[in-house]
Design an enzyme around this catalytic site. Structure first.
Site, PDB file in Angstrom:
ATOM      1  CE  LYS A  38      11.960  28.962  34.674  1.00 37.42           C
ATOM      2  NZ  LYS A  38      13.236  28.246  34.732  1.00 37.42           N
ATOM      3  CG  ASP A  51      12.510  32.530  31.965  1.00 41.59           C
ATOM      4  OD1 ASP A  51      12.493  33.775  31.876  1.00 41.59           O
ATOM      5  OD2 ASP A  51      13.088  31.914  32.886  1.00 41.59           O
TER       6      ASP A  51
HETATM    7  O1  C5P Z   1      16.703  35.880  27.716  1.00 42.80           O
HETATM    8  P1  C5P Z   1      17.424  35.993  28.997  1.00 42.80           P
HETATM    9  O2  C5P Z   1      17.586  37.413  29.475  1.00 42.80           O
HETATM   10  O3  C5P Z   1      16.904  35.096  30.072  1.00 42.80           O
HETATM   11  O4  C5P Z   1      18.887  35.475  28.692  1.00 42.80           O
HETATM   12  C1  C5P Z   1      19.993  35.751  29.502  1.00 42.80           C
HETATM   13  C2  C5P Z   1      21.245  35.174  28.828  1.00 42.80           C
HETATM   14  O5  C5P Z   1      21.205  33.752  28.855  1.00 42.80           O
HETATM   15  C3  C5P Z   1      21.392  35.519  27.358  1.00 42.80           C
HETATM   16  O6  C5P Z   1      22.073  36.718  27.171  1.00 42.80           O
HETATM   17  C4  C5P Z   1      22.187  34.341  26.827  1.00 42.80           C
HETATM   18  O7  C5P Z   1      23.546  34.483  27.151  1.00 42.80           O
HETATM   19  C5  C5P Z   1      21.676  33.188  27.639  1.00 42.80           C
HETATM   20  N1  C5P Z   1      20.577  32.440  26.989  1.00 42.80           N
HETATM   21  C6  C5P Z   1      20.884  31.611  25.912  1.00 42.80           C
HETATM   22  N2  C5P Z   1      19.866  30.905  25.299  1.00 42.80           N
HETATM   23  C7  C5P Z   1      18.605  30.973  25.768  1.00 42.80           C
HETATM   24  C8  C5P Z   1      18.286  31.791  26.876  1.00 42.80           C
HETATM   25  C9  C5P Z   1      19.306  32.513  27.471  1.00 42.80           C
HETATM   26  O8  C5P Z   1      22.035  31.525  25.484  1.00 42.80           O
HETATM   27  N3  C5P Z   1      17.650  30.239  25.182  1.00 42.80           N
END
Ligand code: C5P
Length: 268
Positions: free
Chosen positions: A8, A134
Site C-alpha cells: 500500500k 495497518d
Molecule cells: O501497530 P504496529 O505494530 O504497526 O506499530 C508499531 C509501532 O509504531 C508501535 O509500537 C508504536 O510505537 C508505533 N505506532 C504508533 N501509532 C500508530 C501506529 C504505530 O505510535 N498509529
C-alpha cells in the site's frame, strides 16, 4: 493455496495525537499498489507446522514472523491443522509499504477460505488489528480513509486507475517506532478527502506526510528522491507511511532509475 499479498501507499498522513496506550491517532488514505509477495499454505508434511522464507531476508525467528502469528491466532481459536507455510518476500520492509501487514492479513483471509471459518470482513479486520495497526486495511484492500491507530476504516470513492506509480526504496529502511519518535502531533492542515477530490497537480504542498520533515532532515537522500520524481514529471510525490519509500504518481509511463535504490513501477 497460494496468494499474492500486495503493498500500500499512504496519500496524506497526519499524526494528530499521542494516545495514553502509547500509540498515535492518525489520519491517512491507504491505497493498494501491485508490488507483491507470494504466500503459500499447504497441509504439513511432518508433525509440526513449518515456515520457509525466500527472497528478501526478514531477520526474525519464524514464530515471530507476522504470517506465523496470523496463523497461530486462528489456529488457537479454530483448532486448525498443521501447515507448511512458504513466504517469498519481494516487498521491501522498513519501507512504509505495509508488506508484513499485507502478508498477515492475506494469511487470515486464506485460512478463512481454506477452512470455511465463515468469518466476515469485519471479524477478520478485528483479528488483523491485533497484529498491526495497518493490517486491517489489507483485509479490505481497497482505497480507505483511516483514523485511530490506522485501523478505523471507511471506504472512499477514489481511484488512480490509469496512472503510473513509481516506488523508490533506498538501501536503508526506517522502523515505525523510529519515525514516530521524532513527531510532534498536531491537527491536520487540510482534509484528505477534500484534497484528493481536487486535480492531482494541486496536491503538492497540501497533501502532506507528517513524517517527512524530520526524516528528510535525518536522511537527505529522501528529499532528493522526491525532488527527482518531480523533476521527471510526477504529478504528485511523497513518502509512503513512515518511510523509507518515496512514491511518484505520473499521468503517463516514465522510466526512472536511481543508483543504490530499488525501483518498482506499475500502471494502476
Ligand atoms: O501497530 P504496529 O505494530 O504497526 O506499530 C508499531 C509501532 O509504531 C508501535 O509500537 C508504536 O510505537 C508505533 N505506532 C504508533 N501509532 C500508530 C501506529 C504505530 O505510535 N498509529
Amino acid at each position: 493455496m497460494v496468494v499474492f499479498p500486495n503493498a500500500k501507499i499512504n496519500l496524506g498522513l497526519y499524526v494528530t495525537e499521542k494516545r495514553p496506550d502509547g500509540f498515535h491517532n492518525l489520519e491517512t488514505l491507504f491505497y493498494p499498489v501491485p508490488w507483491r509477495d507470494a504466500l503459500e499454505a499447504v497441509p504439513a508434511n511432518g508433525e509440526e507446522a513449518t515456515f520457509t522464507g525466500s527472497g528478501l531476508v526478514v531477520d526474525v525467528e519464524p514464530e515471530k514472523n507476522l504470517v506465523m502469528r496470523a496463523y497461530r491466532l486462528l489456529q488457537r481459536e479454530f483448532s486448525l491443522p498443521n501447515l507448511d507455510i512458504y513466504l517469498h518476500k519481494a516487498i521491501p520492509f522498513g519501507a512504509g509499504l505495509g508488506g508484513g501487514s499485507a502478508d498477515a492479513a492475506q494469511m487470515l483471509v486464506m485460512l478463512n477460505h481454506l477452512y470455511k471459518l465463515g468469518l466476515s470482513e469485519v471479524r477478520l479486520a478485528e483479528y488483523a488489528a491485533t497484529l498491526g495497526s495497518d493490517c486491517p486495511f489489507f483485509i479490505y484492500n481497497r482505497p480507505m480513509l483511516a483514523t485511530g491507530r490506522g485501523e478505523v476504516l471507511s471506504p472512499v470513492d477514489f481511484s488512480l486507475k490509469g496512472y503510473t506509480i513509481v516506488l523508490v526504496k533506498p538501501s536503508f529502511g526506517i522502523s515505525t517506532p523510529e519515525a514516530f519518535a521524532g513527531i510532534q502531533p498536531k491537527k491536520p492542515s487540510a482534509s484528505i478527502a477534500e484534497t484528493v477530490a481536487q486535480p492531482i497537480e494541486t496536491w503538492r504542498g497540501t497533501l502532506l506526510n507528517d513524517f517527512e520533515p524530520h526524516l528528510f532532515e535525518k536522511y537527505p537522500l529522501l528529499a532528493d528522491i522526491k525532488q527527482q520524481l518531480y523533476d521527471r514529471g510526477a504529478a504528485y510525490a511523497a513518502m509512503s507511511g513512515s518511510g523509507s519509500t518515496i512514491f511518484g504518481i505520473f499521468r503517463s509511463d516514465v522510466s526512472f532509475e536511481m543508483a543504490g535504490c530499488t525501483v518498482f513501477k506499475a500502471e494502476l
